[in-house]
Every structure is written in structure tokens, then in C-alpha cells.
Design an enzyme around this catalytic site. Structure first.
Site, mmCIF file in Angstrom:
data_model
loop_
_atom_site.group_PDB
_atom_site.id
_atom_site.type_symbol
_atom_site.label_atom_id
_atom_site.label_comp_id
_atom_site.label_asym_id
_atom_site.label_seq_id
_atom_site.Cartn_x
_atom_site.Cartn_y
_atom_site.Cartn_z
ATOM 1 N N GLY A 19 0.839 -1.205 0.000
ATOM 2 C CA GLY A 19 0.000 0.000 0.000
ATOM 3 C C GLY A 19 0.871 1.250 0.000
ATOM 4 N NE ARG A 80 -2.258 -4.639 -0.972
ATOM 5 C CZ ARG A 80 -1.847 -3.835 -0.004
ATOM 6 N NH1 ARG A 80 -0.697 -4.062 0.590
ATOM 7 N NH2 ARG A 80 -2.576 -2.807 0.384
ATOM 8 C CG ASP A 111 2.877 -6.561 7.272
ATOM 9 O OD1 ASP A 111 2.529 -6.005 6.213
ATOM 10 O OD2 ASP A 111 2.075 -7.084 8.056
ATOM 11 C CB THR A 134 2.581 0.571 6.122
ATOM 12 O OG1 THR A 134 1.185 0.310 6.386
ATOM 13 C CG2 THR A 134 3.355 0.223 7.381
ATOM 14 C CG ASP A 136 -2.008 -0.552 7.673
ATOM 15 O OD1 ASP A 136 -2.841 0.316 7.398
ATOM 16 O OD2 ASP A 136 -1.862 -1.588 6.991
ATOM 17 C CG ASP A 138 1.001 -3.088 10.198
ATOM 18 O OD1 ASP A 138 1.727 -2.334 9.521
ATOM 19 O OD2 ASP A 138 0.319 -3.992 9.687
ATOM 20 N NE ARG A 180 -3.045 -5.430 5.165
ATOM 21 C CZ ARG A 180 -3.468 -5.572 3.914
ATOM 22 N NH1 ARG A 180 -4.332 -6.496 3.603
ATOM 23 N NH2 ARG A 180 -3.004 -4.802 2.964
#
Ligand code: F6P
Length: 347
Positions: A19, A80, A111, A134, A136, A138, A180
Site C-alpha cells: 500500500g 502487491r 510487512d 505504511t 497502518d 504495524d 488492516r
């Protein structure tokens, strides 16, 4: 480390993967400028690992990265790449790196991109460095990922606008946020927008999803009714994507069916991924981009370049994708034990 044994880095490949995140361009720019400073050539590959597999690239010089620091998206495009989960895809990517005589690869992404980098590292002898980017947030071992700050600011701006309508019409909104399987965006945005309810993985985890949702639905309906009785004018619930079966729209229908509560579901979606990066992301991306080139020159590999307590740090790539670093516990506790409770009682 004995620096005499370090192989000089002459050609770096870079790609942006997964992303897109605001600040990826700032990272590309910093890498290219730092590389030029150390007289290293940079080759950009397009559309993530697909560019390596399909051999689509261009040399990047300082002129190519002029006027991009403020742009969202990525000039190298992103994607992706399921092929990186196959031995054929990894072999094709390796073959391109060998043909191009690449000494080191910098992967700017999240990730999934780091998992691809690790797979490549097992087959290819060049150096590999990840830069965490990202929305996110994460990734473990870095205080923040590139793009997170912009994404939460974008979401906050959007929800502040929704709040105006919610206030004017005394309406209830359920706003679904990206992330996500991580609640960093939802929790931070929820707190920053003074949301009456934050529903995320960190505070809503049931062994049985259906039973858990049913119980949560009942308390939610009770709390909304209480707030309405207290003439609380607007009511905003922020919810993490993927935390509730069917998401915000289904939750709105369930509240209507259960307790005749009218809610408007609003899915913020990809608006959170775009836009000009805020200062924090531009600066973080610049520090990490320069740091990545310097780490390659120092002979490092199989690491992510990170920021910890305002200093540049190395994190082993396998550690970066372990998903152990959750949302700040103090933020969760403040929301759950103080802010949310007060929001229910406010008139
Ligand atoms: O990882 C970034 C992200 O925007 C997530 O928050 C979201 O779940 C996902 O990507 C959406 O992916 P896509 O754009 O491929 O639908």
C-alpha cells in the site's frame, strides 16, 4: 566491525511496495541524494517487486527526484506482488538484480514487502535494507512508520467535518477506518476526534466473534440511548476495518434492528492513503532514506532502518514483521477507563 572487509556499494536498487504511503517519495528523494553524495548509482524498479520480476527500471538521479517531497503516492508506483511468494518469482527477481549488477536493494514498504525482502535475501547475496512505510503503523521496532502521521491527520480532518453535520443534525455516525488488522489508526484518530466510542482490536476481542458482537451491540445500544437521553447532540463511533463482521454498514443496520437507533455509516477508505505528506512524515522519510544509504555503506544487511526515541536504529527484518508492538497501552486505558465513560455521561 572490520571496515576493510566491507564490499564497496556501487549500485543500489530501490522499490516501493505494498500500500502506498504519504512520504514514500520523500524517502526515494533522500536515498537518491544521499547515494549521489557517496557516488553510488541508484536504479528504481517500478511497481514494487513486479519491477524486479518483469525487469522494468530506470536510473534515478537528483533531477528525477526534484519537486517530489510534497507529493503523495510514489513516483516508482507500487503494487502487491503474490509472485514473491513463489520460488519462480524470487528466482526472476534475483536474476534481474544479478544482470543489473546491483550490490544492494532498499525496499520501502510494510510487512508484506519485508517478507518478500527476506525471501529474496535467502537467494541473493547482495545487501537488503527495509524502510518502514505504511499508513497502518504495524511494524515493530520503529516508533512510527512513514505515512501514519499523514493518514491520521487526514482522517481527523474528515471526522471533524463529519462532526459538524453530526452536531447540526444530532446524528450518530459510525466511521470505519483503515489499518488492516491493526488499531493504530483507529485508536489514535478516535482519541484525537473525541469519538464517543472506539471499537478496535485492542478493546474488542472475543473468543466467539458472533457472541462477542451480540454482547457489544447490547451495551452499545444502551450507551447510545443514555447519551441521547442526556441530549448529547452528536455521537461518533470509530471502528477499525475488519474488527466487525460486515463492518460499519452492518453495525448500523444491527443498531437499527435492535433498538431503532438511526446511524449513518461512513467508510473513509483510501482517502487515508493519499495526500501530501505532513512535516513529520517528510522528515522521518528523509532521515530513514539517508540512514539506509549510510547503513549499506557500513556493510549492514537484512535489517530495517528505524527511528527509536528520535535516533536512527537498526532492527532485524524478521523482528520488524512480528506484530508485537501494539497501540500505546496508556492511550487504550485513557480511552477505555476515562474518556469513553465521560463521553457517555456528557449532556
Ligand atoms: O496497508 C495499507 C492498507 O491501506 C490497509 O490499511 C488496508 O487494509 C489495505 O491497505 C487496503 O488494501 P488495498 O488498497 O489493496 O485494498
Amino acid at each position: 566491525m572490520n571496515t576493510n572487509n566491507i564490499k564497496p556499494v556501487k549500485r543500489i536498487a530501490i522499490l516501493t511496495s505494498g500500500g502506498d504511503a504519504p512520504g514514500m517519495n520523500a524517502a526515494i528523494r533522500a536515498i537518491v541524494i544521499a547515494a549521489q553524495h557517496y557516488q553510488i548509482a541508484v536504479i528504481g524498479f517500478y511497481a514494487g517487486f513486479n519491477g524486479l520480476i518483469d525487469y522494468v527500471s530506470m536510473p534515478l538521479g537528483v533531477k528525477d527526484v526534484a519537486n517530489i517531497i510534497h507529493k503523495g503516492g510514489t513516483i516508482l508506483k507500487s503494487a502487491r506482488c503474490p509472485a514473491m511468494k513463489t520460488s519462480l518469482g524470487i528466482a526472476q527477481a534475483t536474476s534481474t538484480l544479478l544482470k543489473e549488477k546491483i550490490d544492494a536493494l532498499i525496499v520501502i514498504g510494510g510487512d508484506g514487502s519485508f517478507a518478500g525482502s527476506l525471501a529474496l535475501h535467502k537467494q541473493w547475496s547482495g545487501q537488503v535494507i527495509g524502510i518502514p512505510a505504511t499508513i497502518d503503523n504495524d511494524i515493530d521496532g520503529t516508533d512510527f512508520t512513514i505515512g501514519f502521521s499523514t493518514a491520521i491527520n487526514t482522517a481527523i480532518e474528515a471526522i471533524d467535518k463529519i462532526r459538524d453535520t453530526a452536531e447540526a443534525f444530532e446524528r450518530i455516525f459510525i466511521v470505519e477506518l483503515m489499518g488492516r488488522n491493526s488499531g493504530h489508526i483507529t485508536f489514535n484518530v478516535g482519541v484525537a476526534c473525541a469519538a464517543e466510542q472506539v471499537i478496535s482490536f485492542e478493546n474488542f476481542a472475543a473468543n466467539n466473534q458472533a457472541t462477542g458482537e451480540q454482547e457489544k451491540l447490547l451495551t452499545l445500544a444502551k450507551e447510545i440511548k443514555l447519551a441521547q437521553a442526556n441530549r448529547h447532540a452528536s455521537y461518533i463511533i470509530v471502528i477499525a476495518e475488519n474488527v466487525w463482521q460486515g463492518g460499519a454498514s452492518v453495525l448500523a443496520q444491527q443498531l437499527q434492528a435492535l433498538a431503532n437507533i438511526d446511524c449513518t455509516a461512513c467508510i473513509l477508505g483510501h482517502i487515508q492513503r493519499g495526500g501530501s505528506p505532513v512535516a513529520k512524515d517528510r522528515i522521518l522519510a528523509t532521515k530513514l532514506g539517508v540512514g539506509a544509504v549510510q547503513s549499506l555503506i557500513a556493510g549492514k544487511s537484512n535489517i530495517m532502518i528505524a527511528e527509536q526515541n528520535n535516533a536512527i536504529a537498526d532492527v532485524a527484518l524478521p523482528t520488524a514483521i512480528m506484530h508485537q508492538q501494539g497501540v500505546s497501552e496508556s492511550l487504550i486505558q485513557a480511552q477505555e477507563n476515562i474518556l469513553a465513560l465521560t463521553a457517555q455521561r456528557l449532556c
